[in-house]
Design an enzyme around this catalytic site. Structure first.
Site, PDB file in Angstrom:
ATOM      1  N   HIS A  86       0.819  -1.219   0.000  1.00 48.59           N
ATOM      2  CA  HIS A  86       0.000   0.000   0.000  1.00 48.59           C
ATOM      3  C   HIS A  86       0.853   1.271   0.000  1.00 48.59           C
ATOM      4  O   HIS A  86       0.368   2.329  -0.349  1.00 48.59           O
ATOM      5  CB  HIS A  86      -1.050  -0.022   1.120  1.00 48.59           C
ATOM      6  CG  HIS A  86      -0.567   0.296   2.496  1.00 48.59           C
ATOM      7  ND1 HIS A  86      -0.295  -0.661   3.445  1.00 48.59           N
ATOM      8  CD2 HIS A  86      -0.330   1.478   3.102  1.00 48.59           C
ATOM      9  CE1 HIS A  86       0.081  -0.084   4.560  1.00 48.59           C
ATOM     10  NE2 HIS A  86       0.074   1.214   4.388  1.00 48.59           N
ATOM     11  N   ASP A 212       1.085  -7.747   2.305  1.00 49.58           N
ATOM     12  CA  ASP A 212       1.223  -6.308   2.030  1.00 49.58           C
ATOM     13  C   ASP A 212       2.698  -5.887   1.879  1.00 49.58           C
ATOM     14  O   ASP A 212       3.238  -5.203   2.742  1.00 49.58           O
ATOM     15  CB  ASP A 212       0.538  -5.525   3.155  1.00 49.58           C
ATOM     16  CG  ASP A 212       0.252  -4.081   2.761  1.00 49.58           C
ATOM     17  OD1 ASP A 212       0.837  -3.610   1.773  1.00 49.58           O
ATOM     18  OD2 ASP A 212      -0.536  -3.432   3.463  1.00 49.58           O
ATOM     19  N   SER A 612       3.959   2.128   8.555  1.00 56.19           N
ATOM     20  CA  SER A 612       3.756   1.127   7.525  1.00 56.19           C
ATOM     21  C   SER A 612       5.050   0.887   6.774  1.00 56.19           C
ATOM     22  O   SER A 612       5.725   1.825   6.372  1.00 56.19           O
ATOM     23  CB  SER A 612       2.696   1.580   6.541  1.00 56.19           C
ATOM     24  OG  SER A 612       1.458   1.143   6.989  1.00 56.19           O
TER      25      SER A 612
HETATM   26  N1  ARG Z   1      -4.748   0.448   7.349  1.00 56.70           N
HETATM   27  C1  ARG Z   1      -3.421   0.448   6.833  1.00 56.70           C
HETATM   28  C2  ARG Z   1      -2.791   1.855   6.999  1.00 56.70           C
HETATM   29  O1  ARG Z   1      -3.348   2.714   7.569  1.00 56.70           O
HETATM   30  C3  ARG Z   1      -3.356  -0.067   5.441  1.00 56.70           C
HETATM   31  C4  ARG Z   1      -4.051   0.761   4.392  1.00 56.70           C
HETATM   32  C5  ARG Z   1      -4.021   0.255   2.991  1.00 56.70           C
HETATM   33  N2  ARG Z   1      -4.978  -0.790   2.724  1.00 56.70           N
HETATM   34  C6  ARG Z   1      -6.271  -0.614   2.314  1.00 56.70           C
HETATM   35  N3  ARG Z   1      -7.035  -1.659   2.149  1.00 56.70           N
HETATM   36  N4  ARG Z   1      -6.811   0.564   2.087  1.00 56.70           N
HETATM   37  O2  ARG Z   1      -2.190   2.439   6.174  1.00 56.70           O
HETATM   38  N1  ASP Z   2      -1.360   1.309   7.955  1.00 51.43           N
HETATM   39  C1  ASP Z   2      -0.668   2.401   8.619  1.00 51.43           C
HETATM   40  C2  ASP Z   2       0.379   3.070   7.726  1.00 51.43           C
HETATM   41  O1  ASP Z   2       0.196   3.163   6.534  1.00 51.43           O
HETATM   42  C3  ASP Z   2      -0.066   1.941   9.894  1.00 51.43           C
HETATM   43  C4  ASP Z   2      -0.988   2.162  11.039  1.00 51.43           C
HETATM   44  O2  ASP Z   2      -1.729   3.163  11.045  1.00 51.43           O
HETATM   45  O3  ASP Z   2      -0.941   1.345  11.953  1.00 51.43           O
HETATM   46  O4  ASP Z   2       1.327   3.656   8.168  1.00 51.43           O
END
Ligand code: ARG
Ligand code: ASP
Length: 677
Positions: A86, A212, A612
């Site tokens: 991502h 990921d 991330s």
């Molecule tokens: N929640 C994670 C973060 O905040 C991964 C985001 C990317 N994935 C998604 N399905 N949108 O960045």
């Molecule tokens: N998914 C998040 C990021 O992109 C990490 C988090 O918020 O825990 O940095």
């Protein structure tokens, strides 16, 4: 509260044991010697100098700030880096088309000549960090002192970039010196059906089975110095790279996350918590729910639209879902009440001192700030989210600057019906929610003229030239007057002028709050002298440590902290986009023997957005995982870390290797990595 802590501390002194604390904290690497005993007591086998040193290669030399808001790690002597899928998403997308859909099918460079450059992408290594509080506050202008320090620190050396950052709400200032590399190439990415497996359905949740990761490589000039992209550049030889532990982790094992957490607000006043859970998050959630439904409807109709909106939609959905978890977590844990109780205790302690009444002064500063803050946030979620409006502004600026403009990049990823329907939602919601008397005169006049957001949209889209790629590309400097009269340009410029007018008010209110928060931070440290305070995250390099551990999301459910390939097969469903795995993965699984293949794991490390892509290290400092998320029940950790609910989610590095070998068949990459026994 205070009493029990003191008693516990006294007991520890008597027993001579190390204090065992919860795993909250994002620690400064240069001060890690203050935590190292606790880390070692919890299983860590290295020393402070192995984590951060300016005299020898240390772990920090294998960690990079990736792009503008992720982390990555160097894993080979040839500058290979891992980060999240991502985090690389928008770059993978830019190389994708219907013919070469790297998002859908994955991408694997089979030799170095196939590695793809990514203009605009950079990675930065932290060279050193240093407490410069005394210099910054020596007198004169703080900002000027900071700029002078930055200029001096970056003066010799290619690619050096320096920043002085306030920490502990500006009670301290640190200088950070980075070396920035600008030729970063895409090396490999799994298909989204692996890299984004579970999509926005599983996002922020456990059990999780997302592969990921994405792989890039740093290129430098032949002397190893940062350089713009050139075919003559060579793979960068890093000061250090991580070795990989193929044996993986077990529940209970020590883990450390080394990366760039973006923003937390752990010492906030209850007014901040109240604003977040009752006002800001609910507004953003409601409006995004509607915008996402529109995007989803059209994305389901055509592959082209799905590609156009997948990255945009993922970004919108990510915040949308996180805030829902945050509101839930704040409420469930009674954080607002806990903060208020803390403030009562604080005021009792502060009575008769200069701090007396400080929490009331902060509450009053919030009351003054909230209308402007909310208005700005509402603007961001509505008028500023109108794609065509933003495009019109950019076209105008390009025309003024270059006398010509090319809209192909915009039109590649834009679909008129989506933007049009979103416009209607945005303008309707804006009208409903804007605080009394704050709407721009332009908005009020348009709504009066057209009677509804629908009718307004009809008129706007009929008259504008910006919906036509051809017309936009034909524009020249002579057309600036015409562009200025275009209704979409007028929309964008009226709204941005209005938003700019709020800025001074917002800045003034924030400027009134900042010194109070600075004082409150200092006061909290005096109020709880036995507590170790880590500074709030601000996208500077930090160390978090904890252990592999599950949690209990609700009564009578226990989550095991490790997920496996078996779980992917259980979720596999060709009918559902988010769960439709590649046939190749099904075939490999069918061969047998892969049930126990680990995929993701949970740990108690304190992380946030920006972490991330961060390396997850074992007790020996070897790579065992790549951090990519947190669990939904614990996303309130940005305001309050609760050890029973807050978990970070990592990709097990063994699944990454499995995918490279079996799906990408890019064993040349495995060959350049180093594995520990
Ligand atoms: N929640 C994670 C973060 O905040 C991964 C985001 C990317 N994935 C998604 N399905 N949108 O960045
Ligand atoms: N998914 C998040 C990021 O992109 C990490 C988090 O918020 O825990 O940095």
């Amino acid at each position: 509260m205070r009493k029990t802590i003191i008693t516990a501390a006294a007991a520890i002194l008597l027993l001579g044991a190390l204090p065992v604390r919860a795993d909250e904290g994002m620690w400064l690497p240069c001060l890690i010697s203050q935590r190292i005993e606790d880390m070692q007591a919890k299983g860590f086998k290295l020393d402070a100098e192995d984590i951060y040193s300016i005299n020898k290669a240390s772990l920090k030399d294998a960690v990079v700030l990736f792009g503008s808001g992720c982390t990555g790690e160097v894993v080979s002597p040839d500058g290979l880096i891992f980060t999240n899928h991502h985090c690389g998403y928008s770059f993978i997308q830019r190389h994708s088309s219907v013919e070469h859909d790297y998002l859908k099918d994955g991408f694997w460079a089979m030799d170095r000549s196939e590695e793809l450059p990514n203009p605009g992408l950079s990675v930065s290594f932290l060279e050193r960090m240093e407490d410069v509080t005394d210099i910054v506050l020596k007198g004169g202008d703080v900002r000027a002192n900071c700029r002078a320090l930055e200029k001096e620190a970056a003066k010799d050396g290619a690619g050096l970039r320096a920043r002085v950052e306030p920490l502990y709400h500006a009670n301290r200032y640190y200088l950070f010196v980075y070396r920035e590399y600008r030729d970063i190439r895409l090396v490999g990415a799994p298909p989204s059906s692996i890299g984004k497996f579970g999509g926005d359905t599983d996002n922020w949740m456990w059990p999780r089975h997302t592969g990921d990761f994405a792989i890039f490589r740093i290129y430098a000039d032949k002397d190893g110095n940062p350089a713009e992209y050139s075919a003559d550049n060579v793979p960068y030889t890093p000061k250090n790279y991580l070795k990989i532990n193929r044996k993986g982790v077990q529940p209970g094992d020590f883990t450390m996350v080394f990366g760039f957490p973006g923003r937390t607000n752990e010492y906030a006043h209850s007014a901040e918590v109240g604003y977040t859970q009752d006002i800001s998050d609910p507004m953003k959630i409601d409006i995004r729910t509607q915008r996402l439904a529109i995007q989803k409807k059209y994305m389901a109709q055509e592959q082209k639209i799905r590609i156009q909106y997948s990255a945009k939609s993922a970004t919108i959905a990510n915040g949308w879902k996180k805030w829902q978890g945050e509101v839930g977590g704040l409420r469930r844990n009674g954080i607002l009440e806990r903060k208020k109780a803390f403030e009562t205790g604080f005021e009792k302690w502060a009575k008769g001192t200069a701090y007396e009444g400080l929490t009331d002064r902060i509450a009053a500063a919030y009351d003054a700030l909230v209308p402007a803050r909310f208005t700005r946030e509402l603007y961001q979620e509505t008028a500023a989210a109108f794609e065509l409006g933003n495009f019109a502004g950019n076209v105008f600026n390009a025309l003024k600057k270059d006398g010509t403009v090319n809209g192909d990049g915009f039109f590649k990823n834009w679909y008129e019906p989506v933007d049009r329907e979103c416009f209607i939602v945005e303008m309707t919601e804006f009208g409903k929610r804007i605080p009394e008397g704050r709407a721009p005169a332009y908005y009020t006049a348009q709504m009066k003229k057209y009677g509804s957001a629908e009718a307004w949209a009809d008129a706007l889209f009929k008259k504008t030239l910006f919906t036509s790629n051809e017309k936009v590309n034909a524009l020249t400097a002579k057309d600036t007057a015409r562009v200025k009269k275009d209704p979409v340009y007028v929309f964008a410029s009226e709204f941005s002028t209005w938003a700019a007018e709020i800025t001074p008010e917002y800045a003034k209110r924030n400027a009134a709050l900042a010194p109070l928060m600075k004082e409150y931070m200092k006061a909290q440290m005096e109020y709880q002298p036995e507590k170790d305070f880590y500074p709030d995250a601000n996208l500077t390099l930090r160390v978090a440590y904890g252990k592999v551990q599950g949690y209990r999301p609700s009564d009578a459910i226990d989550y095991y902290p490790v997920s496996t390939l078996k779980g992917i097969i259980e979720k596999d469903n060709p009918e559902i986009f988010d769960y439709n795995i590649p046939q190749l993965l099904r075939d490999i699984y069918a061969e047998g023997g892969h049930d126990g293949q680990p995929v993701c794991f949970l740990a108690t490390n304190h992380t946030t957005g920006g972490n991330s892509g961060s390396p997850v290290l074992d007790a020996g400092g070897n790579l065992v995982g790549i951090n990519f998320d947190r669990v939904w029940e614990g996303t309130m950790s940005d305001l309050a870390f609760d050890p029973s609910f807050c978990r970070n989610i990592s990709l097990d590095v063994r699944y990454l290797l499995f995918v490279i070998e079996n799906i990408g068949k890019a064993t040349r990459l495995i060959d350049e990595m180093t594995f520990v026994e």
